[in-house]
Write an enzyme that holds these catalytic residues in place. Structure first.
Site, PDB file in Angstrom:
ATOM      1  CE1 TYR A  38      25.144  17.660  21.611  1.00  0.00           C
ATOM      2  CE2 TYR A  38      26.461  18.059  23.575  1.00  0.00           C
ATOM      3  CZ  TYR A  38      26.373  17.800  22.226  1.00  0.00           C
ATOM      4  OH  TYR A  38      27.523  17.667  21.493  1.00  0.00           O
ATOM      5  CD1 TRP A  44      25.008   7.869  23.384  1.00  0.00           C
ATOM      6  CD2 TRP A  44      26.553   6.273  23.644  1.00  0.00           C
ATOM      7  NE1 TRP A  44      26.162   8.276  22.752  1.00  0.00           N
ATOM      8  CE2 TRP A  44      27.122   7.333  22.890  1.00  0.00           C
ATOM      9  CE3 TRP A  44      27.344   5.155  23.918  1.00  0.00           C
ATOM     10  CZ2 TRP A  44      28.449   7.295  22.421  1.00  0.00           C
ATOM     11  CZ3 TRP A  44      28.658   5.124  23.454  1.00  0.00           C
ATOM     12  CH2 TRP A  44      29.193   6.179  22.727  1.00  0.00           C
ATOM     13  CD  GLN A 115      23.065   8.566  20.770  1.00  0.00           C
ATOM     14  OE1 GLN A 115      22.418   8.492  21.801  1.00  0.00           O
ATOM     15  NE2 GLN A 115      23.908   9.551  20.528  1.00  0.00           N
ATOM     16  CG  ASP A 173      27.867  12.546  16.499  1.00  0.00           C
ATOM     17  OD1 ASP A 173      27.826  11.482  17.137  1.00  0.00           O
ATOM     18  OD2 ASP A 173      27.134  13.500  16.762  1.00  0.00           O
ATOM     19  CE1 TYR A 364      30.815  16.602  19.473  1.00  0.00           C
ATOM     20  CE2 TYR A 364      30.366  15.610  17.364  1.00  0.00           C
ATOM     21  CZ  TYR A 364      29.920  16.045  18.578  1.00  0.00           C
ATOM     22  OH  TYR A 364      28.605  15.920  18.890  1.00  0.00           O
ATOM     23  CD  GLU A 408      30.185  17.530  23.732  1.00  0.00           C
ATOM     24  OE1 GLU A 408      30.393  18.769  23.642  1.00  0.00           O
ATOM     25  OE2 GLU A 408      29.451  16.901  22.950  1.00  0.00           O
TER      26      GLU A 408
HETATM   27  C1  GLC Z   1      27.092  14.168  20.576  1.00  0.00           C
HETATM   28  C2  GLC Z   1      27.810  12.857  20.743  1.00  0.00           C
HETATM   29  C3  GLC Z   1      26.819  11.761  21.063  1.00  0.00           C
HETATM   30  C4  GLC Z   1      26.002  12.192  22.292  1.00  0.00           C
HETATM   31  C5  GLC Z   1      25.343  13.555  22.075  1.00  0.00           C
HETATM   32  C6  GLC Z   1      24.672  14.112  23.319  1.00  0.00           C
HETATM   33  O1  GLC Z   1      26.254  14.143  19.472  1.00  0.00           O
HETATM   34  O2  GLC Z   1      28.543  12.535  19.597  1.00  0.00           O
HETATM   35  O3  GLC Z   1      27.455  10.547  21.295  1.00  0.00           O
HETATM   36  O4  GLC Z   1      25.027  11.241  22.563  1.00  0.00           O
HETATM   37  O5  GLC Z   1      26.325  14.477  21.709  1.00  0.00           O
HETATM   38  O6  GLC Z   1      25.582  14.205  24.364  1.00  0.00           O
END
Ligand code: GLC
Length: 440
Positions: A38, A44, A115, A173, A364, A408
Protein backbone atom coordinates in the site's frame (compact mmCIF):
# COMPACT_ATOMS: atom_id res chain seq x y z
CA UNK A 1 -7.76 -15.82 25.67
CA UNK A 2 -4.42 -15.12 24.01
CA UNK A 3 -1.75 -15.87 26.67
CA UNK A 4 -0.15 -14.09 29.64
CA UNK A 5 0.00 -10.29 30.12
CA UNK A 6 3.07 -8.52 28.74
CA UNK A 7 5.89 -7.59 31.12
CA UNK A 8 6.84 -3.88 31.37
CA UNK A 9 10.01 -4.67 29.35
CA UNK A 10 7.97 -6.36 26.61
CA UNK A 11 5.64 -3.35 26.53
CA UNK A 12 8.55 -0.90 26.23
CA UNK A 13 9.97 -3.02 23.43
CA UNK A 14 6.62 -2.96 21.58
CA UNK A 15 6.48 0.84 21.89
CA UNK A 16 9.96 1.15 20.37
CA UNK A 17 9.12 -1.23 17.53
CA UNK A 18 5.77 0.44 16.83
CA UNK A 19 7.39 3.87 16.58
CA UNK A 20 10.05 2.40 14.28
CA UNK A 21 7.36 1.06 11.90
CA UNK A 22 5.61 4.44 11.77
CA UNK A 23 8.95 6.18 11.12
CA UNK A 24 9.93 3.65 8.44
CA UNK A 25 6.61 4.01 6.58
CA UNK A 26 6.74 7.83 6.80
CA UNK A 27 7.15 9.48 3.40
CA UNK A 28 7.52 12.99 4.87
CA UNK A 29 3.96 14.24 4.47
CA UNK A 30 2.02 10.97 4.48
CA UNK A 31 2.42 7.45 5.85
CA UNK A 32 2.19 4.30 3.73
CA UNK A 33 -0.10 1.71 5.35
CA UNK A 34 2.49 -0.90 4.36
CA UNK A 35 5.62 -0.65 2.25
CA UNK A 36 5.17 -2.38 -1.12
CA UNK A 37 1.56 -3.44 -0.71
CA UNK A 38 0.00 0.00 0.00
CA UNK A 39 2.41 2.71 -1.20
CA UNK A 40 0.07 5.76 -1.14
CA UNK A 41 -2.17 7.41 1.50
CA UNK A 42 -5.39 5.69 2.60
CA UNK A 43 -8.22 7.54 4.30
CA UNK A 44 -9.08 5.74 7.54
CA UNK A 45 -5.56 4.38 7.82
CA UNK A 46 -4.16 7.89 8.00
CA UNK A 47 -6.64 8.92 10.72
CA UNK A 48 -5.61 5.93 12.88
CA UNK A 49 -1.95 6.53 12.05
CA UNK A 50 -2.34 10.14 13.25
CA UNK A 51 -3.69 8.84 16.55
CA UNK A 52 -0.54 6.73 16.95
CA UNK A 53 1.86 9.42 15.75
CA UNK A 54 0.46 11.90 18.28
CA UNK A 55 1.94 9.75 21.06
CA UNK A 56 5.43 10.86 20.05
CA UNK A 57 5.17 13.52 17.31
CA UNK A 58 2.08 15.70 17.45
CA UNK A 59 3.11 18.00 14.57
CA UNK A 60 3.65 15.01 12.29
CA UNK A 61 0.22 13.67 13.29
CA UNK A 62 -1.45 16.95 12.28
CA UNK A 63 0.46 16.94 8.99
CA UNK A 64 -0.85 13.43 8.24
CA UNK A 65 -4.42 14.77 8.47
CA UNK A 66 -3.64 17.90 6.43
CA UNK A 67 -2.18 15.70 3.67
CA UNK A 68 -5.28 13.54 3.54
CA UNK A 69 -7.56 16.56 3.31
CA UNK A 70 -5.57 17.90 0.35
CA UNK A 71 -7.29 15.16 -1.62
CA UNK A 72 -10.81 16.30 -0.71
CA UNK A 73 -13.19 16.70 -3.65
CA UNK A 74 -15.00 19.98 -4.25
CA UNK A 75 -18.33 18.36 -3.37
CA UNK A 76 -17.02 17.28 0.05
CA UNK A 77 -15.98 13.66 -0.49
CA UNK A 78 -12.72 12.67 1.16
CA UNK A 79 -11.41 9.91 -1.11
CA UNK A 80 -10.27 6.50 -0.01
CA UNK A 81 -6.82 6.82 -1.61
CA UNK A 82 -4.72 9.95 -2.23
CA UNK A 83 -1.93 9.12 -4.68
CA UNK A 84 0.84 11.04 -2.96
CA UNK A 85 4.31 9.77 -3.71
CA UNK A 86 4.16 9.41 -7.50
CA UNK A 87 3.79 6.29 -9.64
CA UNK A 88 4.00 2.84 -8.06
CA UNK A 89 3.15 -0.77 -8.82
CA UNK A 90 -0.17 -0.44 -7.01
CA UNK A 91 -3.33 -1.42 -8.86
CA UNK A 92 -5.61 0.39 -9.46
CA UNK A 93 -3.22 3.26 -10.08
CA UNK A 94 -4.20 6.92 -10.48
CA UNK A 95 -4.48 6.57 -14.28
CA UNK A 96 -7.00 3.77 -13.92
CA UNK A 97 -9.44 5.92 -11.93
CA UNK A 98 -9.52 8.77 -14.49
CA UNK A 99 -10.97 11.09 -11.85
CA UNK A 100 -10.22 14.07 -14.11
CA UNK A 101 -13.52 13.16 -15.80
CA UNK A 102 -15.30 14.65 -12.76
CA UNK A 103 -15.57 18.42 -12.29
CA UNK A 104 -15.52 17.83 -8.53
CA UNK A 105 -12.15 16.05 -8.46
CA UNK A 106 -9.12 17.89 -7.05
CA UNK A 107 -5.87 18.48 -8.95
CA UNK A 108 -4.14 15.83 -6.85
CA UNK A 109 -4.72 12.28 -8.15
CA UNK A 110 -7.12 10.30 -5.93
CA UNK A 111 -9.52 7.38 -6.09
CA UNK A 112 -13.19 8.04 -6.83
CA UNK A 113 -14.64 6.39 -3.69
CA UNK A 114 -14.69 7.21 0.01
CA UNK A 115 -13.96 5.18 3.19
CA UNK A 116 -15.22 5.00 6.81
CA UNK A 117 -15.30 8.57 8.20
CA UNK A 118 -13.39 8.09 11.43
CA UNK A 119 -11.37 11.29 11.05
CA UNK A 120 -13.55 13.65 13.14
CA UNK A 121 -13.34 11.19 16.03
CA UNK A 122 -9.55 11.19 15.85
CA UNK A 123 -9.39 14.99 15.62
CA UNK A 124 -11.50 15.20 18.78
CA UNK A 125 -9.17 12.78 20.58
CA UNK A 126 -6.15 14.86 19.55
CA UNK A 127 -7.82 18.09 20.64
CA UNK A 128 -8.87 16.71 24.03
CA UNK A 129 -5.40 15.34 24.71
CA UNK A 130 -3.25 18.13 23.28
CA UNK A 131 -5.52 21.19 22.94
CA UNK A 132 -5.16 22.19 19.28
CA UNK A 133 -8.01 24.72 18.77
CA UNK A 134 -6.29 26.39 15.81
CA UNK A 135 -6.03 23.04 14.04
CA UNK A 136 -9.66 22.24 14.88
CA UNK A 137 -10.78 25.53 13.29
CA UNK A 138 -8.61 24.81 10.26
CA UNK A 139 -10.07 21.33 9.51
CA UNK A 140 -13.69 21.84 10.65
CA UNK A 141 -15.00 23.09 7.27
CA UNK A 142 -13.54 20.03 5.52
CA UNK A 143 -14.97 17.60 8.07
CA UNK A 144 -18.39 19.25 7.97
CA UNK A 145 -18.47 19.20 4.15
CA UNK A 146 -17.58 15.49 4.11
CA UNK A 147 -20.23 14.54 6.66
CA UNK A 148 -22.81 16.68 4.79
CA UNK A 149 -21.93 14.88 1.54
CA UNK A 150 -22.45 11.52 3.25
CA UNK A 151 -25.81 12.47 4.79
CA UNK A 152 -27.20 14.22 1.70
CA UNK A 153 -25.42 13.52 -1.60
CA UNK A 154 -24.97 9.85 -0.68
CA UNK A 155 -28.30 9.39 1.11
CA UNK A 156 -31.10 7.78 -0.90
CA UNK A 157 -33.94 7.95 1.63
CA UNK A 158 -35.32 9.53 4.78
CA UNK A 159 -32.96 7.55 7.02
CA UNK A 160 -30.05 9.89 6.07
CA UNK A 161 -27.88 6.77 6.22
CA UNK A 162 -25.18 6.94 3.56
CA UNK A 163 -25.25 4.48 0.67
CA UNK A 164 -22.05 2.74 -0.32
CA UNK A 165 -21.53 2.04 -4.01
CA UNK A 166 -18.46 -0.20 -3.72
CA UNK A 167 -17.27 -2.75 -1.13
CA UNK A 168 -13.98 -0.80 -0.80
CA UNK A 169 -15.94 2.09 0.70
CA UNK A 170 -16.82 -0.14 3.65
CA UNK A 171 -13.14 -0.62 4.53
CA UNK A 172 -13.95 -4.34 4.86
CA UNK A 173 -13.48 -5.07 1.17
CA UNK A 174 -14.26 -8.76 0.74
CA UNK A 175 -16.52 -9.25 3.77
CA UNK A 176 -19.01 -12.06 3.08
CA UNK A 177 -21.83 -9.67 3.93
CA UNK A 178 -21.38 -8.15 0.45
CA UNK A 179 -21.52 -11.49 -1.32
CA UNK A 180 -25.16 -11.57 -2.28
CA UNK A 181 -25.16 -7.95 -3.44
CA UNK A 182 -21.94 -8.54 -5.40
CA UNK A 183 -23.17 -11.75 -7.01
CA UNK A 184 -25.87 -9.70 -8.71
CA UNK A 185 -23.20 -7.57 -10.41
CA UNK A 186 -22.49 -9.04 -13.84
CA UNK A 187 -19.09 -7.83 -15.05
CA UNK A 188 -19.70 -7.67 -18.79
CA UNK A 189 -17.13 -5.83 -20.90
CA UNK A 190 -14.57 -5.88 -18.08
CA UNK A 191 -11.46 -3.78 -18.82
CA UNK A 192 -8.19 -5.75 -18.96
CA UNK A 193 -6.33 -5.47 -15.66
CA UNK A 194 -3.58 -7.13 -13.66
CA UNK A 195 -3.94 -7.53 -9.90
CA UNK A 196 -1.07 -5.96 -7.97
CA UNK A 197 -2.03 -7.14 -4.47
CA UNK A 198 -1.04 -10.77 -4.95
CA UNK A 199 2.53 -9.75 -5.88
CA UNK A 200 3.21 -9.03 -2.19
CA UNK A 201 0.82 -11.30 -0.28
CA UNK A 202 -0.20 -14.93 -0.92
CA UNK A 203 -3.35 -15.18 -3.03
CA UNK A 204 -4.96 -17.40 -0.37
CA UNK A 205 -4.94 -14.40 2.03
CA UNK A 206 -6.41 -11.93 -0.48
CA UNK A 207 -9.86 -11.57 -2.10
CA UNK A 208 -11.04 -14.17 -4.62
CA UNK A 209 -10.73 -13.29 -8.35
CA UNK A 210 -14.52 -13.54 -8.65
CA UNK A 211 -14.84 -10.57 -6.25
CA UNK A 212 -11.91 -8.67 -7.72
CA UNK A 213 -13.50 -8.70 -11.19
CA UNK A 214 -16.55 -7.08 -9.65
CA UNK A 215 -14.48 -4.48 -7.78
CA UNK A 216 -12.84 -3.45 -11.05
CA UNK A 217 -16.06 -3.57 -13.05
CA UNK A 218 -17.78 -1.19 -10.62
CA UNK A 219 -14.94 1.36 -10.91
CA UNK A 220 -15.21 1.16 -14.69
CA UNK A 221 -18.94 1.86 -14.46
CA UNK A 222 -18.35 4.91 -12.24
CA UNK A 223 -15.62 6.44 -14.39
CA UNK A 224 -17.88 6.07 -17.43
CA UNK A 225 -20.39 8.17 -15.49
CA UNK A 226 -17.73 10.73 -14.54
CA UNK A 227 -18.29 9.90 -10.84
CA UNK A 228 -21.51 11.92 -10.82
CA UNK A 229 -23.14 11.05 -7.47
CA UNK A 230 -26.76 11.07 -8.78
CA UNK A 231 -25.84 8.65 -11.58
CA UNK A 232 -23.92 6.44 -9.16
CA UNK A 233 -26.83 6.30 -6.72
CA UNK A 234 -29.36 5.68 -9.46
CA UNK A 235 -27.38 3.14 -11.46
CA UNK A 236 -24.75 1.41 -9.36
CA UNK A 237 -25.66 -2.29 -9.32
CA UNK A 238 -24.10 -2.41 -5.84
CA UNK A 239 -25.87 -0.11 -3.36
CA UNK A 240 -25.87 -0.86 0.37
CA UNK A 241 -26.29 0.76 3.77
CA UNK A 242 -23.61 -0.50 6.11
CA UNK A 243 -23.93 -1.02 9.88
CA UNK A 244 -20.22 -0.42 10.50
CA UNK A 245 -19.86 2.64 8.27
CA UNK A 246 -23.05 4.19 9.67
CA UNK A 247 -21.94 3.54 13.26
CA UNK A 248 -18.56 5.15 12.60
CA UNK A 249 -20.28 8.14 10.99
CA UNK A 250 -22.71 8.54 13.88
CA UNK A 251 -19.89 8.50 16.44
CA UNK A 252 -17.96 10.94 14.22
CA UNK A 253 -21.02 13.22 14.08
CA UNK A 254 -21.07 13.26 17.88
CA UNK A 255 -17.40 14.16 17.87
CA UNK A 256 -17.85 16.76 15.14
CA UNK A 257 -20.62 18.40 17.14
CA UNK A 258 -18.39 18.44 20.25
CA UNK A 259 -15.54 19.99 18.26
CA UNK A 260 -17.85 22.68 16.89
CA UNK A 261 -19.08 23.54 20.36
CA UNK A 262 -15.48 23.61 21.60
CA UNK A 263 -14.60 26.36 19.13
CA UNK A 264 -17.98 28.13 19.35
CA UNK A 265 -19.36 27.17 15.93
CA UNK A 266 -23.13 26.41 15.76
CA UNK A 267 -23.77 22.65 15.36
CA UNK A 268 -27.53 22.46 14.64
CA UNK A 269 -27.05 20.79 11.26
CA UNK A 270 -24.98 18.00 12.81
CA UNK A 271 -27.48 17.63 15.67
CA UNK A 272 -30.21 17.03 13.07
CA UNK A 273 -28.26 14.18 11.49
CA UNK A 274 -27.63 12.72 14.93
CA UNK A 275 -31.32 12.79 15.85
CA UNK A 276 -32.47 11.33 12.52
CA UNK A 277 -29.99 8.46 12.54
CA UNK A 278 -30.74 7.66 16.22
CA UNK A 279 -34.38 7.29 15.25
CA UNK A 280 -33.85 5.32 12.03
CA UNK A 281 -30.88 3.09 12.74
CA UNK A 282 -32.55 0.12 14.48
CA UNK A 283 -35.56 0.22 12.19
CA UNK A 284 -33.26 -0.26 9.26
CA UNK A 285 -30.68 -2.67 10.66
CA UNK A 286 -31.91 -4.55 13.75
CA UNK A 287 -33.24 -8.09 13.40
CA UNK A 288 -35.20 -8.90 16.54
CA UNK A 289 -35.38 -12.63 15.86
CA UNK A 290 -31.65 -13.06 15.34
CA UNK A 291 -30.63 -10.42 17.89
CA UNK A 292 -28.21 -9.01 15.31
CA UNK A 293 -27.71 -5.89 13.20
CA UNK A 294 -27.61 -6.73 9.48
CA UNK A 295 -26.52 -4.49 6.59
CA UNK A 296 -29.15 -3.49 4.07
CA UNK A 297 -29.09 -4.10 0.32
CA UNK A 298 -30.76 -0.92 -0.95
CA UNK A 299 -30.87 -2.17 -4.54
CA UNK A 300 -32.72 -5.36 -3.58
CA UNK A 301 -34.67 -3.78 -0.70
CA UNK A 302 -33.67 -6.48 1.82
CA UNK A 303 -31.33 -7.25 4.69
CA UNK A 304 -28.01 -8.98 4.06
CA UNK A 305 -28.31 -11.71 6.67
CA UNK A 306 -24.71 -12.72 7.28
CA UNK A 307 -23.28 -12.89 10.80
CA UNK A 308 -20.06 -10.89 11.03
CA UNK A 309 -18.34 -8.95 13.79
CA UNK A 310 -19.62 -5.75 12.20
CA UNK A 311 -22.88 -6.47 14.03
CA UNK A 312 -21.13 -5.15 17.18
CA UNK A 313 -20.32 -1.76 15.63
CA UNK A 314 -23.45 -0.04 17.03
CA UNK A 315 -21.84 -0.42 20.48
CA UNK A 316 -19.05 1.83 19.22
CA UNK A 317 -21.57 4.20 17.64
CA UNK A 318 -23.73 4.37 20.77
CA UNK A 319 -26.66 3.20 18.67
CA UNK A 320 -28.02 0.25 20.63
CA UNK A 321 -30.32 0.10 23.60
CA UNK A 322 -29.00 -1.67 26.65
CA UNK A 323 -31.28 -4.63 25.83
CA UNK A 324 -29.86 -4.91 22.31
CA UNK A 325 -26.32 -4.59 23.68
CA UNK A 326 -26.91 -7.47 26.09
CA UNK A 327 -28.34 -9.66 23.37
CA UNK A 328 -25.30 -8.97 21.17
CA UNK A 329 -22.88 -9.82 23.95
CA UNK A 330 -24.74 -12.71 25.61
CA UNK A 331 -25.99 -14.49 22.50
CA UNK A 332 -23.18 -13.79 20.01
CA UNK A 333 -19.95 -12.25 21.40
CA UNK A 334 -19.84 -14.89 24.15
CA UNK A 335 -20.84 -17.79 21.91
CA UNK A 336 -17.91 -20.06 20.91
CA UNK A 337 -19.87 -21.27 17.89
CA UNK A 338 -19.77 -17.70 16.56
CA UNK A 339 -17.16 -15.30 17.99
CA UNK A 340 -15.91 -16.32 21.45
CA UNK A 341 -12.52 -17.96 21.84
CA UNK A 342 -12.82 -21.66 22.68
CA UNK A 343 -11.71 -24.93 21.19
CA UNK A 344 -11.66 -23.58 17.62
CA UNK A 345 -10.55 -19.99 18.13
CA UNK A 346 -7.85 -18.65 20.44
CA UNK A 347 -7.89 -14.97 19.53
CA UNK A 348 -10.74 -12.47 19.27
CA UNK A 349 -12.43 -11.11 17.42
CA UNK A 350 -12.87 -13.11 14.26
CA UNK A 351 -14.28 -10.66 11.69
CA UNK A 352 -16.74 -13.23 10.36
CA UNK A 353 -18.66 -15.61 12.61
CA UNK A 354 -16.98 -18.97 12.87
CA UNK A 355 -20.40 -20.48 12.19
CA UNK A 356 -20.75 -18.88 8.73
CA UNK A 357 -20.17 -21.08 5.69
CA UNK A 358 -18.07 -18.24 4.22
CA UNK A 359 -15.67 -18.22 7.20
CA UNK A 360 -12.03 -18.38 6.04
CA UNK A 361 -9.56 -17.81 8.91
CA UNK A 362 -6.68 -16.48 6.80
CA UNK A 363 -8.46 -14.62 4.04
CA UNK A 364 -8.67 -10.86 4.46
CA UNK A 365 -12.08 -9.84 5.95
CA UNK A 366 -13.51 -13.37 5.79
CA UNK A 367 -12.37 -14.35 9.30
CA UNK A 368 -9.00 -12.95 10.41
CA UNK A 369 -8.57 -10.62 13.38
CA UNK A 370 -7.83 -6.99 12.45
CA UNK A 371 -6.33 -4.64 15.05
CA UNK A 372 -8.34 -1.62 13.89
CA UNK A 373 -11.55 -3.54 14.35
CA UNK A 374 -10.49 -4.77 17.78
CA UNK A 375 -9.79 -1.19 18.79
CA UNK A 376 -13.27 -0.09 17.64
CA UNK A 377 -14.79 -2.97 19.59
CA UNK A 378 -12.83 -2.07 22.71
CA UNK A 379 -14.24 1.44 22.54
CA UNK A 380 -17.73 0.03 22.02
CA UNK A 381 -17.50 -2.49 24.88
CA UNK A 382 -16.32 0.22 27.28
CA UNK A 383 -19.05 2.58 26.13
CA UNK A 384 -21.65 0.04 27.29
CA UNK A 385 -19.83 -1.00 30.46
CA UNK A 386 -18.56 -4.42 29.32
CA UNK A 387 -15.25 -3.85 31.10
CA UNK A 388 -14.23 -7.47 31.52
CA UNK A 389 -14.73 -8.23 27.84
CA UNK A 390 -12.83 -5.05 26.92
CA UNK A 391 -9.88 -5.94 29.16
CA UNK A 392 -9.74 -9.43 27.64
CA UNK A 393 -9.85 -8.04 24.12
CA UNK A 394 -7.09 -5.54 24.84
CA UNK A 395 -4.86 -8.27 26.29
CA UNK A 396 -5.59 -10.58 23.36
CA UNK A 397 -4.79 -7.84 20.81
CA UNK A 398 -1.45 -7.03 22.45
CA UNK A 399 -0.59 -10.73 22.74
CA UNK A 400 -1.19 -11.14 19.01
CA UNK A 401 1.04 -8.21 18.14
CA UNK A 402 3.77 -9.32 20.55
CA UNK A 403 3.65 -12.80 19.06
CA UNK A 404 3.45 -12.09 15.33
CA UNK A 405 4.48 -8.44 14.89
CA UNK A 406 2.63 -5.56 13.23
CA UNK A 407 0.78 -7.50 10.59
CA UNK A 408 -2.24 -6.50 8.54
CA UNK A 409 -4.38 -9.29 10.07
CA UNK A 410 -4.06 -12.51 12.07
CA UNK A 411 -5.42 -16.04 12.00
CA UNK A 412 -7.84 -16.29 14.97
CA UNK A 413 -7.00 -20.00 15.49
CA UNK A 414 -3.27 -19.77 16.15
CA UNK A 415 -2.44 -16.04 15.95
CA UNK A 416 -0.30 -16.44 12.81
CA UNK A 417 0.39 -13.10 11.11
CA UNK A 418 -1.20 -12.68 7.65
CA UNK A 419 -1.27 -10.11 4.86
CA UNK A 420 1.17 -7.21 4.74
CA UNK A 421 4.12 -6.79 7.13
CA UNK A 422 4.95 -3.57 9.05
CA UNK A 423 1.35 -2.51 8.87
CA UNK A 424 1.04 1.07 10.07
CA UNK A 425 -2.33 1.08 11.85
CA UNK A 426 -1.42 -2.08 13.79
CA UNK A 427 1.65 -0.16 15.03
CA UNK A 428 -0.30 3.06 15.69
CA UNK A 429 -3.02 1.26 17.62
CA UNK A 430 -0.47 -0.72 19.64
CA UNK A 431 0.76 2.66 20.92
CA UNK A 432 -2.81 3.60 21.70
CA UNK A 433 -3.57 0.31 23.50
CA UNK A 434 -0.37 0.50 25.52
CA UNK A 435 -1.08 4.06 26.61
CA UNK A 436 -4.60 3.29 27.87
CA UNK A 437 -4.43 0.16 30.03
CA UNK A 438 -7.93 0.53 31.38
CA UNK A 439 -9.90 2.47 28.89
CA UNK A 440 -9.88 6.13 27.96
C1 GLC B 1 -7.33 -2.76 2.56
C2 GLC B 1 -8.34 -2.66 3.66
C3 GLC B 1 -8.74 -1.22 3.88
C4 GLC B 1 -7.47 -0.40 4.13
C5 GLC B 1 -6.46 -0.58 2.99
C6 GLC B 1 -5.11 0.07 3.26
O1 GLC B 1 -7.88 -2.37 1.34
O2 GLC B 1 -9.46 -3.45 3.38
O3 GLC B 1 -9.63 -1.09 4.95
O4 GLC B 1 -7.80 0.95 4.25
O5 GLC B 1 -6.22 -1.94 2.81
O6 GLC B 1 -4.57 -0.42 4.44
Amino acid sequence: MGGPALTPEAQADLVRRAQAVLRANDRGTFTQPAPGQYPHQWNWDSALIALGLAHFDLERALLEIRSLLQGQWRDGMVPHIVYHGGPSGYFPNAEFWQTERSPAAPALPTSGLTQPPILATIVRQLHERHSVPGFVREVLPALLAWHRWLHTTRAADETRLPCLVHPWESGTDDSPRWRRALDRVQPADLPAYLRGDTAHVAGAERPHDHDYDRFVYLIDQFRRRAYGPPAMLAQSPFLVQDVLFSSILHRADEDLSALMRAVAVPAEEVETWLATVREQFSRRFWDETAGLFFDYDVRAGQALRVTTAMTFAPLYGGLCSSRQAHRLIDEHWSNPAEFAPGAALRYAVTTTSHGEAAWEPRRYWRGPVWINYNWLMLEGLRRYGFERQADELRASSLALIARAGFREYYDPRDGAGCGAHDFAWSAALALELLSAPSGG
